[in-house]
Write a protein that holds these residues in place. Structure first.
Motif, PDB file in Angstrom:
ATOM      1  N   LYS A 191      -7.282 114.740 -53.849  1.00 26.61           N
ATOM      2  CA  LYS A 191      -6.357 115.785 -53.411  1.00 26.61           C
ATOM      3  C   LYS A 191      -6.797 117.137 -53.945  1.00 26.61           C
ATOM      4  N   ILE A 192      -6.457 118.146 -53.188  1.00 22.40           N
ATOM      5  CA  ILE A 192      -6.653 119.525 -53.600  1.00 22.40           C
ATOM      6  C   ILE A 192      -5.291 120.097 -53.936  1.00 22.40           C
ATOM      7  N   ILE A 193      -5.189 120.696 -55.107  1.00 22.45           N
ATOM      8  CA  ILE A 193      -3.923 121.233 -55.581  1.00 22.45           C
ATOM      9  C   ILE A 193      -4.012 122.754 -55.610  1.00 22.45           C
ATOM     10  N   GLY A 194      -3.206 123.380 -54.780  1.00 19.45           N
ATOM     11  CA  GLY A 194      -3.152 124.831 -54.748  1.00 19.45           C
ATOM     12  C   GLY A 194      -1.920 125.338 -55.475  1.00 19.45           C
ATOM     13  N   LYS A 195      -1.223 126.277 -54.863  1.00 21.32           N
ATOM     14  CA  LYS A 195      -0.015 126.835 -55.469  1.00 21.32           C
ATOM     15  C   LYS A 195       0.976 127.143 -54.365  1.00 21.32           C
ATOM     16  N   ALA A 196       2.176 126.610 -54.488  1.00 20.13           N
ATOM     17  CA  ALA A 196       3.205 126.830 -53.477  1.00 20.13           C
ATOM     18  C   ALA A 196       3.743 128.251 -53.542  1.00 20.13           C
ATOM     19  N   ALA A 197       4.134 128.760 -52.389  1.00 18.52           N
ATOM     20  CA  ALA A 197       4.769 130.082 -52.309  1.00 18.52           C
ATOM     21  C   ALA A 197       5.517 130.163 -50.987  1.00 18.52           C
ATOM     22  N   HIS A 198       6.421 131.136 -50.886  1.00 17.02           N
ATOM     23  CA  HIS A 198       7.136 131.332 -49.629  1.00 17.02           C
ATOM     24  C   HIS A 198       6.193 131.997 -48.635  1.00 17.02           C
ATOM     25  N   ALA A 199       6.011 131.350 -47.501  1.00 17.69           N
ATOM     26  CA  ALA A 199       5.018 131.818 -46.544  1.00 17.69           C
ATOM     27  C   ALA A 199       5.390 133.139 -45.889  1.00 17.69           C
ATOM     28  N   ASP A 204       0.864 135.848 -50.437  1.00 16.13           N
ATOM     29  CA  ASP A 204      -0.303 136.243 -51.217  1.00 16.13           C
ATOM     30  C   ASP A 204      -0.271 135.725 -52.644  1.00 16.13           C
ATOM     31  N   THR A 205       0.879 135.226 -53.104  1.00 21.53           N
ATOM     32  CA  THR A 205       0.959 134.655 -54.458  1.00 21.53           C
ATOM     33  C   THR A 205       0.629 133.156 -54.461  1.00 21.53           C
ATOM     34  N   GLY A 206       0.494 132.578 -53.293  1.00 20.42           N
ATOM     35  CA  GLY A 206       0.200 131.145 -53.206  1.00 20.42           C
ATOM     36  C   GLY A 206      -1.271 130.866 -52.981  1.00 20.42           C
ATOM     37  N   ILE A 207      -1.616 129.598 -53.119  1.00 19.76           N
ATOM     38  CA  ILE A 207      -2.969 129.110 -52.786  1.00 19.76           C
ATOM     39  C   ILE A 207      -2.794 127.954 -51.817  1.00 19.76           C
ATOM     40  N   SER A 208      -3.246 128.132 -50.600  1.00 21.10           N
ATOM     41  CA  SER A 208      -3.061 127.117 -49.564  1.00 21.10           C
ATOM     42  C   SER A 208      -4.078 125.995 -49.730  1.00 21.10           C
ATOM     43  N   SER A 209      -3.586 124.828 -50.100  1.00 16.32           N
ATOM     44  CA  SER A 209      -4.484 123.697 -50.321  1.00 16.32           C
ATOM     45  C   SER A 209      -5.199 123.288 -49.033  1.00 16.32           C
ATOM     46  N   ILE A 210      -4.514 123.426 -47.898  1.00 15.52           N
ATOM     47  CA  ILE A 210      -5.165 123.030 -46.653  1.00 15.52           C
ATOM     48  C   ILE A 210      -6.219 124.047 -46.236  1.00 15.52           C
TER      49      ILE A 210
END
Length: 375
Positions: A191-199, A204-210
């Motif tokens: 799995k790739i683990i990014g960072k959740a954020a409100h889309a 811009d504060t998130g990291i999209s794992s997909i």
């Protein structure tokens, strides 16, 4: 010498014994009782059961002493696996009107993979016994868990076996056909683990794992890599509402190769692209690599090939040595130091509801095994 009626009757009986993977107990008990009643030494390989804890039985080993002028030759192993794929319970077999095939009623597989191999071994033993034929010491090995990763063959307790040459009765085609090579096989899951954020509010504060996974895939060489090597991605799972930058994406892929070095290079390539992508986006990668098959390719000077080719020459059979990309128990046996090839058992359309036994090939393949062990 092959008794057609007996061999087919035994096959029909065997396919009606439920033995889907991990549930081979009934099949194992049948074989233990069958050969014990004939007076042979029969062992259940408890170690294989311990190494495959989901299984409710272990490999079954039957030992036949050598007889006559061949009694002091090296021990030969005949092998078949006891398990079948789903849907494999409640098989209702029948012979087609033209008498050429055995089929199921269409609601299940037939189970010729590999009840045909087991039936062949039972008929070989019956022919040897009733005709008082000379033969070397024989060991019959019936394995568990072939369909779910060659588990029984890899887990076999080799201390229970004397033989170093094995004929695995589990292939397609007619007499003279042998599978003599197979691949390395790697499962890569993770799995790739990014960072959740409100889309919508702060993507811009998130990291999209997909997105990270997409970057990695776009830089991978996939499908046919070279003449020996293939790679496929089977699963990429990312299940989030569209208003959430997805934190986790899981994946599953495979690498298989007939060439060990090529396979390792491709495996390293896959991992490198995953690692480069997570570094680029600041994500995290977790993964596991499992090697479930080990490449082999027997050359003509291998003892098991020499014996088989000599038999083909004596009986004017057209020898065909085939290299396949799928897995068989040969991979496990070879890994354990036993030279093995796959011989045809007479089935076709394995793992399908349209699976069937080709009766003439089934009987002809029994005869070639009798030649192998009596000459």
């Amino acid at each position: 010498m092959v008794n057609k009626e007996r061999a087919i009757s035994k096959f029909l009986e065997l396919v009606q014994i439920d033995s889907v993977s991990y549930n081979e107990r009934e099949m194992a008990d049948y074989l233990i009782h069958y050969f014990t009643d004939l007076g042979y030494e029969v062992l259940e390989d408890k170690g294989s059961n311990e190494k495959v804890p989901l299984a409710n039985a272990g490999n079954v080993i039957v030992k036949l002493p050598g007889k006559g002028t061949l009694a002091h030759q090296e021990t030969l192993i005949l092998e078949a696996h006891m398990d079948t794929v789903e849907p494999g319970n409640g098989v209702k077999p029948s012979i087609t009107a033209d008498g050429k095939y055995v089929v199921s009623d269409g609601s299940t597989i037939l189970g010729a993979d590999d009840k045909a191999g087991i039936a062949q071994i039972l008929e070989v033993e019956a022919v040897l016994r009733e005709n008082n034929l000379d033969h070397p010491p024989l060991e019959f090995l019936f394995t568990i868990g072939e369909e779910v990763g060659i588990l029984g063959a890899f887990a076999v307790d080799t201390d229970l076996l004397q033989g170093k040459i094995a004929f695995v009765l589990d292939g397609g085609g007619g007499p003279g056909t042998a599978i003599i090579g197979g691949p390395d096989y790697y499962d890569i899951t993770g799995k790739i683990i990014g960072k959740a954020a409100h889309a919508g509010v702060s993507p811009d504060t998130g990291i999209s794992s997909i997105q990270v996974m997409s970057e990695a895939i776009s830089n991978m060489t996939l499908l046919k890599i070279d003449e020996n090597t293939t790679t496929n991605i089977g699963k990429v799972i990312c299940n989030y509402p569209t208003n959430v930058v997805p934190e986790v994406t899981t994946f599953a892929m495979e690498v298989r190769s007939l060439d060990r070095e090529s396979g390792k290079r491709q495996l390293n390539h896959i991992i490198e692209e995953l690692e480069k992508a997570v570094v680029k986006f600041g994500a995290t990668l977790e993964y596991d690599v499992n090697q479930s098959l080990f490449a082999y390719h027997h050359t003509d000077d291998n003892p098991v090939i020499k014996r088989f080719k000599a038999m083909c020459a004596r009986h004017d059979l057209d020898y065909q040595g085939i290299v396949m990309r799928g897995g068989t128990d040969v991979s496990g046996l070879t890994f354990n130091g036993i030279d093995a090839i796959v011989l045809a058992a007479g089935g076709e359309n394995g793992h399908e509801l349209q699976e069937r036994l080709i009766i003439d090939e089934f009987l002809q393949n029994i005869q070639q095994v009798i030649w192998l062990v009596t000459e």
